[in-house]
Design a protein around this motif. Sequence first.
Motif, PDB file in Angstrom:
ATOM      1  N   THR A 113     -70.890   6.214  28.932  1.00 33.26           N
ATOM      2  CA  THR A 113     -70.781   5.083  29.854  1.00 33.26           C
ATOM      3  C   THR A 113     -70.225   3.848  29.161  1.00 33.26           C
ATOM      4  N   GLN A 114     -70.679   3.581  27.941  1.00 32.83           N
ATOM      5  CA  GLN A 114     -70.210   2.405  27.211  1.00 32.83           C
ATOM      6  C   GLN A 114     -68.843   2.625  26.569  1.00 32.83           C
ATOM      7  N   ARG A 115     -68.389   3.890  26.546  1.00 29.88           N
ATOM      8  CA  ARG A 115     -67.043   4.235  26.100  1.00 29.88           C
ATOM      9  C   ARG A 115     -66.811   3.901  24.631  1.00 29.88           C
ATOM     10  N   ARG A 116     -67.888   3.953  23.863  1.00 32.85           N
ATOM     11  CA  ARG A 116     -67.802   3.684  22.419  1.00 32.85           C
ATOM     12  C   ARG A 116     -68.686   4.691  21.688  1.00 32.85           C
ATOM     13  N   PHE A 117     -68.268   5.074  20.480  1.00 34.06           N
ATOM     14  CA  PHE A 117     -69.039   6.042  19.703  1.00 34.06           C
ATOM     15  C   PHE A 117     -70.369   5.453  19.232  1.00 34.06           C
ATOM     16  N   TYR A 118     -70.406   4.118  19.070  1.00 38.71           N
ATOM     17  CA  TYR A 118     -71.646   3.455  18.631  1.00 38.71           C
ATOM     18  C   TYR A 118     -71.865   2.255  19.546  1.00 38.71           C
ATOM     19  N   PRO A 119     -72.581   2.441  20.668  1.00 40.59           N
ATOM     20  CA  PRO A 119     -72.699   1.371  21.661  1.00 40.59           C
ATOM     21  C   PRO A 119     -73.725   0.307  21.329  1.00 40.59           C
ATOM     22  N   LEU A 120     -74.516   0.501  20.298  1.00 41.29           N
ATOM     23  CA  LEU A 120     -75.600  -0.413  19.975  1.00 41.29           C
ATOM     24  C   LEU A 120     -75.070  -1.695  19.355  1.00 41.29           C
ATOM     25  N   PHE A 121     -75.701  -2.820  19.678  1.00 43.94           N
ATOM     26  CA  PHE A 121     -75.410  -4.084  19.006  1.00 43.94           C
ATOM     27  C   PHE A 121     -76.667  -4.952  19.025  1.00 43.94           C
ATOM     28  N   PRO A 122     -77.080  -5.485  17.863  1.00 42.52           N
ATOM     29  CA  PRO A 122     -76.491  -5.276  16.534  1.00 42.52           C
ATOM     30  C   PRO A 122     -76.782  -3.873  16.014  1.00 42.52           C
ATOM     31  N   GLY A 123     -76.203  -3.548  14.870  1.00 46.96           N
ATOM     32  CA  GLY A 123     -76.391  -2.222  14.294  1.00 46.96           C
ATOM     33  C   GLY A 123     -77.846  -1.949  13.973  1.00 46.96           C
ATOM     34  N   GLY A 124     -78.219  -0.674  14.057  1.00 46.97           N
ATOM     35  CA  GLY A 124     -79.600  -0.302  13.797  1.00 46.97           C
ATOM     36  C   GLY A 124     -80.016  -0.613  12.373  1.00 46.97           C
ATOM     37  N   ILE A 125     -81.232  -1.110  12.221  1.00 45.79           N
ATOM     38  CA  ILE A 125     -81.785  -1.425  10.907  1.00 45.79           C
ATOM     39  C   ILE A 125     -83.104  -0.686  10.760  1.00 45.79           C
ATOM     40  N   LYS A 126     -83.225   0.055   9.672  1.00 45.36           N
ATOM     41  CA  LYS A 126     -84.448   0.799   9.402  1.00 45.36           C
ATOM     42  C   LYS A 126     -84.949   0.400   8.024  1.00 45.36           C
ATOM     43  N   LYS A 127     -86.219  -0.002   7.937  1.00 50.30           N
ATOM     44  CA  LYS A 127     -86.819  -0.382   6.656  1.00 50.30           C
ATOM     45  C   LYS A 127     -87.787   0.698   6.222  1.00 50.30           C
ATOM     46  N   TYR A 170     -63.625  -5.693  14.528  1.00 47.00           N
ATOM     47  CA  TYR A 170     -62.836  -4.462  14.624  1.00 47.00           C
ATOM     48  C   TYR A 170     -63.564  -3.380  15.426  1.00 47.00           C
ATOM     49  N   MET A 171     -64.548  -3.772  16.223  1.00 47.45           N
ATOM     50  CA  MET A 171     -65.296  -2.781  16.983  1.00 47.45           C
ATOM     51  C   MET A 171     -64.444  -2.098  18.045  1.00 47.45           C
ATOM     52  N   GLY A 172     -63.293  -2.661  18.368  1.00 49.50           N
ATOM     53  CA  GLY A 172     -62.387  -1.990  19.285  1.00 49.50           C
ATOM     54  C   GLY A 172     -61.922  -0.646  18.766  1.00 49.50           C
ATOM     55  N   LEU A 173     -61.952  -0.470  17.445  1.00 48.27           N
ATOM     56  CA  LEU A 173     -61.543   0.799  16.850  1.00 48.27           C
ATOM     57  C   LEU A 173     -62.585   1.899  17.060  1.00 48.27           C
ATOM     58  N   GLU A 224     -63.842   2.507  20.069  1.00 49.39           N
ATOM     59  CA  GLU A 224     -63.749   2.947  21.453  1.00 49.39           C
ATOM     60  C   GLU A 224     -63.032   4.292  21.545  1.00 49.39           C
ATOM     61  N   PHE A 225     -63.237   4.980  22.656  1.00 55.72           N
ATOM     62  CA  PHE A 225     -62.596   6.273  22.856  1.00 55.72           C
ATOM     63  C   PHE A 225     -61.084   6.102  22.901  1.00 55.72           C
ATOM     64  N   ALA A 226     -60.384   6.941  22.155  1.00 58.95           N
ATOM     65  CA  ALA A 226     -58.923   6.865  22.085  1.00 58.95           C
ATOM     66  C   ALA A 226     -58.304   7.312  23.402  1.00 58.95           C
ATOM     67  N   GLY A 227     -57.221   6.637  23.786  1.00 63.95           N
ATOM     68  CA  GLY A 227     -56.486   7.030  24.980  1.00 63.95           C
ATOM     69  C   GLY A 227     -57.192   6.763  26.279  1.00 63.95           C
ATOM     70  N   ASN A 228     -58.337   6.038  26.222  1.00 67.12           N
ATOM     71  CA  ASN A 228     -59.094   5.708  27.432  1.00 67.12           C
ATOM     72  C   ASN A 228     -59.515   6.959  28.204  1.00 67.12           C
ATOM     73  N   VAL A 229     -59.836   8.047  27.470  1.00 66.69           N
ATOM     74  CA  VAL A 229     -60.348   9.277  28.071  1.00 66.69           C
ATOM     75  C   VAL A 229     -61.538   9.769  27.257  1.00 66.69           C
ATOM     76  N   ASN A 230     -62.406  10.536  27.894  1.00 63.39           N
ATOM     77  CA  ASN A 230     -63.521  11.153  27.183  1.00 63.39           C
ATOM     78  C   ASN A 230     -63.016  12.309  26.320  1.00 63.39           C
TER      79      ASN A 230
END
Length: 657
Positions: A530-544, A568-571, A573-579
């Motif tokens: 749905t978010q069309r990105r390989f890593y949709p989380l923001f900010p990045g996950g932090i584990k201590k 550079y988070m646009g990089l 996103e899914f290439a070619g605007n397809v799943n």
Amino acid sequence: MTQLNELIARFGRSADDPKILGALEDLSKIYSLEAEELYIKWEQYAYQKHKQTVDLDLDTLDAFKQSIQQQMEKKASLIGGQPLSASSSAIKKPKALKPNVSSPSLFGFGMPKTPTLKKRRVEPSLTHQEDNSSPVMASADRSETFFTPSHRPENLKSMTSAAASPLLNNPDPGKVVDVLNLANIDPANGIDFDEGKRVKLIPFFEASKFNFRTMRQNLLDTADVLDEQIENFTQVIQQHYNIPANDIGDPSVQSQSEITAVGRIVPDSPIADGILNTESLALETSRLAGIGRRVQLNLGKVKELTLFPGQIVGLRGKNANGECFVVEEILQIPQLNFPVSTGTELQTYNESMENKPMKVVVVKGPYTPSDSLHFSNLASFIERINTDIRPHVLIMFGPFIDITHPLIASGSIPDFPELKNQPKTLDEVFTKVLAPILKQINPAIQVVLIPSTLDSVSNHAAYPQNMLDRKLLQLPKNFKCYTNPSTFQLNETFVGCSNADAFKDTKEIVKGGNTSLKNRFDRIAEHILTQRRFYPLFPGGIKKRKSHDQSGSVPWEHVTGVDLDVPYMGLTEFAGNVNPDVIIIPSELTHFSRVVQNVLFVNPGSFIRSSGVRGTFAQISITSPNLLEGTLTKVEGDEDIYLHNVWKRCRVDIITA
């Protein structure tokens, strides 16, 4: 927030019972697990045993307790039968989370090409932290760090001798532990080395856009990208639901009229300080719609939801009192289209494979145990690759040499008896120790290398990440170094790969009905689509993770997670605007293969687990695209265009390494 409140917030209403809550609290104390860690183990247990969500009752918790106890006993047996203690924790170097990158354009388009930094060789120096924790090598470039035997701490002598350690115990290598599409499809036989026919491998990313300088992040550029994400989804939602422009409003402004608002889900306080719940969420607007303001969300009227920080959402509701936005409905974001091919192209691929299935093997690092830098387990696996498995394509995820490995973090690289000239840098450890093993892979097998942000041989320590340098690593031409994330084509199949653990890092708020009944892996996979990105989380996950030195007397925190190069988070996103047809995202959680929204998701598991035992890999068998078999769907209105339907004609085996 107290521990009891955290348990209720994490496990839901079913935990709001004195007996259930008491049992959960006992488990947390007995095994020294925080609420979040206990909940993750619960979801893993539920998936492994039942493949779905199970009721939280005393009988199930008793079985859950036995499962945890068995895991603890198994770990204890692996370290010589001794009970696990804090002193047995591996020494790790705390990872400094630093923002990276300079100013580019938005979402990967028109990004300027910038030269990479030249490596500078510096003299080695050894420094100790003020708290007498593990010594750390100081260097301008982590891949140019030097190590000498005189710098090795005395308490790590036993660890440095582990370079000659034997193979890890794996009494049942090659055992299939999970299968997708078992009844319909047989496993592929693999490549015939005598014929020499190869799968067509085509990258679908612009490598030059990943060649940017890190540690130059500009706040204005970061704000532009985050703002652009909201504006892009505003257009998508407006077009999909035919919403007039006047109905898109500012949720932070008091109004008696119902509006549609698009924004980013954010917590009302930093995530690291507490557990998320429906009472602690706000909506962040774009500068165009709401001057970037945030407004508290009232989600009491919404019966079903699943939300996480960084998620872009469309909401219908109103802000009648000027203090909070009362949500009436959460709008579903439409899915992207799927890749297609012409009948002629599919026929060509079918003939090139002689109507035989394609075999792809996926394996993810680390490739050494935590107490040594010995690659004998990988060498034995590659022997099986050449003789028994014989895939057409081998996809290898990093880390190949983990910068947080205890020996590397402490500056204690062991000697390698098989080498006449010992490596002096981490790059040389790769070229002199690991590269000769990788070169044993049959040249007819195409190998794709995907880096990790923990790779010592990578100049990029943030996500998205540039590719490794094949020539610098002295690898042959059948090796292809791709970016992280990357999309490429294997014959007709579009494959998306990302080496950032979105499944573990995404902390959801789940409420109600069918949504809560779905498996966690399915929910997060839907978020990715749905978010069309390989890593949709923001900010990045932090584990201590709390650890100790070898004496067990100096506790310190090791911080892990994903450092995001936000401009550079646009990089990502899914290439070619397809799943993609197949999405491969390795995770520390339980290995799995699932079909979600007609997309195949695969987590191969780790080659060597954190417990020190050999893990798993994924074997994907994709039948050839034969137009006569009826497994492909013809696109309506087009005479010669077909959907690939890889999820229908693909089998996935999760196999012990």
